[in-house]
Design a protein around this motif. Structure first.
Motif, PDB file in Angstrom:
ATOM      1  N   ILE A   6      -1.197  -7.016  -2.468  1.00  0.00           N
ATOM      2  CA  ILE A   6       0.057  -7.534  -1.899  1.00  0.00           C
ATOM      3  C   ILE A   6       0.056  -7.412  -0.380  1.00  0.00           C
ATOM      4  N   LEU A   7      -0.288  -6.241   0.168  1.00  0.00           N
ATOM      5  CA  LEU A   7      -0.235  -6.046   1.610  1.00  0.00           C
ATOM      6  C   LEU A   7      -1.338  -6.790   2.351  1.00  0.00           C
TER       7      LEU A   7
ATOM      8  N   LEU B 244      -1.429 -11.410   0.241  1.00  0.00           N
ATOM      9  CA  LEU B 244      -0.337 -12.319  -0.101  1.00  0.00           C
ATOM     10  C   LEU B 244       0.584 -12.537   1.093  1.00  0.00           C
ATOM     11  N   LYS B 245       1.121 -13.762   1.168  1.00  0.00           N
ATOM     12  CA  LYS B 245       2.045 -14.118   2.246  1.00  0.00           C
ATOM     13  C   LYS B 245       3.449 -14.274   1.697  1.00  0.00           C
ATOM     14  N   HIS B 246       4.425 -13.920   2.515  1.00  0.00           N
ATOM     15  CA  HIS B 246       5.835 -14.174   2.197  1.00  0.00           C
ATOM     16  C   HIS B 246       6.059 -15.646   2.505  1.00  0.00           C
ATOM     17  N   SER B 247       6.380 -16.429   1.495  1.00  0.00           N
ATOM     18  CA  SER B 247       6.399 -17.878   1.644  1.00  0.00           C
ATOM     19  C   SER B 247       7.490 -18.367   2.604  1.00  0.00           C
TER      20      SER B 247
ATOM     21  N   PHE C  73       2.166 -12.355   6.386  1.00  0.00           N
ATOM     22  CA  PHE C  73       1.620 -11.469   5.374  1.00  0.00           C
ATOM     23  C   PHE C  73       2.621 -10.347   5.143  1.00  0.00           C
ATOM     24  N   TYR C  74       2.614  -9.787   3.938  1.00  0.00           N
ATOM     25  CA  TYR C  74       3.630  -8.799   3.578  1.00  0.00           C
ATOM     26  C   TYR C  74       3.564  -7.531   4.421  1.00  0.00           C
ATOM     27  N   ASP C  75       2.412  -7.146   4.918  1.00  0.00           N
ATOM     28  CA  ASP C  75       2.365  -5.941   5.752  1.00  0.00           C
ATOM     29  C   ASP C  75       3.133  -6.143   7.050  1.00  0.00           C
TER      30      ASP C  75
ATOM     31  N   TYR D 148       5.488  -8.414   7.537  1.00  0.00           N
ATOM     32  CA  TYR D 148       6.880  -8.639   7.150  1.00  0.00           C
ATOM     33  C   TYR D 148       7.599  -7.302   6.937  1.00  0.00           C
ATOM     34  N   LEU D 149       6.953  -6.359   6.261  1.00  0.00           N
ATOM     35  CA  LEU D 149       7.565  -5.058   6.016  1.00  0.00           C
ATOM     36  C   LEU D 149       7.712  -4.248   7.306  1.00  0.00           C
TER      37      LEU D 149
ATOM     38  N   LYS E 228      10.759  -5.675   8.961  1.00  0.00           N
ATOM     39  CA  LYS E 228      11.970  -5.271   8.250  1.00  0.00           C
ATOM     40  C   LYS E 228      12.301  -3.804   8.495  1.00  0.00           C
TER      41      LYS E 228
END
Length: 112
Positions: free
Chosen positions: A70-71, A74-77, A82-84, A86-87, A90
């Motif tokens: 996931i980190l 994968l991408k946050h659409s 990428f989720y890393d 993005y997190l 956030k």
């Protein structure tokens, strides 16, 4: 003014390792693999027999494998991040919220 189309995607990260994965993704794979290398033998030694040990190792390795995928991959659409990243954004958002006042009144230290 001339417009020229760029034939390469300039916004994506460079796939530096054999053209397959980037350096960031390689770091995630190395870190996940190192964690598994450290604690899987310990989990296997706890088990009473071979089959129980294999099942316990698979169950204990699953969260690390899922987090790495996931980190790292994968991408946050919605945001195309990428989720890393993005997190990280956030988690840092709470520090960016401040108290905003409207108007010219400058009430520093309680003086009027």
């Amino acid at each position: 003014m001339r417009k020229v189309t760029v034939p390469i995607d300039m916004s994506s990260e460079q796939k530096a390792i054999l053209g397959i994965i980037s350096k960031r993704q390689l770091i995630y794979l190395i870190a996940g693999g190192a964690l598994l290398y450290v604690y899987i033998p310990i989990v296997y030694k706890i088990a009473p027999n071979f089959f129980t040990g294999v099942i316990m190792c698979l169950i204990s390795a699953l969260p690390i494998i899922i987090a790495t995928i996931i980190l790292g991959f994968l991408k946050h659409s919605k945001y195309s991040l990428f989720y890393d990243r993005y997190l990280i954004i956030k988690l840092g958002y709470k520090n960016q919220i401040g108290v905003w006042r409207k108007g010219p009144k400058n009430d520093v230290g309680g003086k009027k």
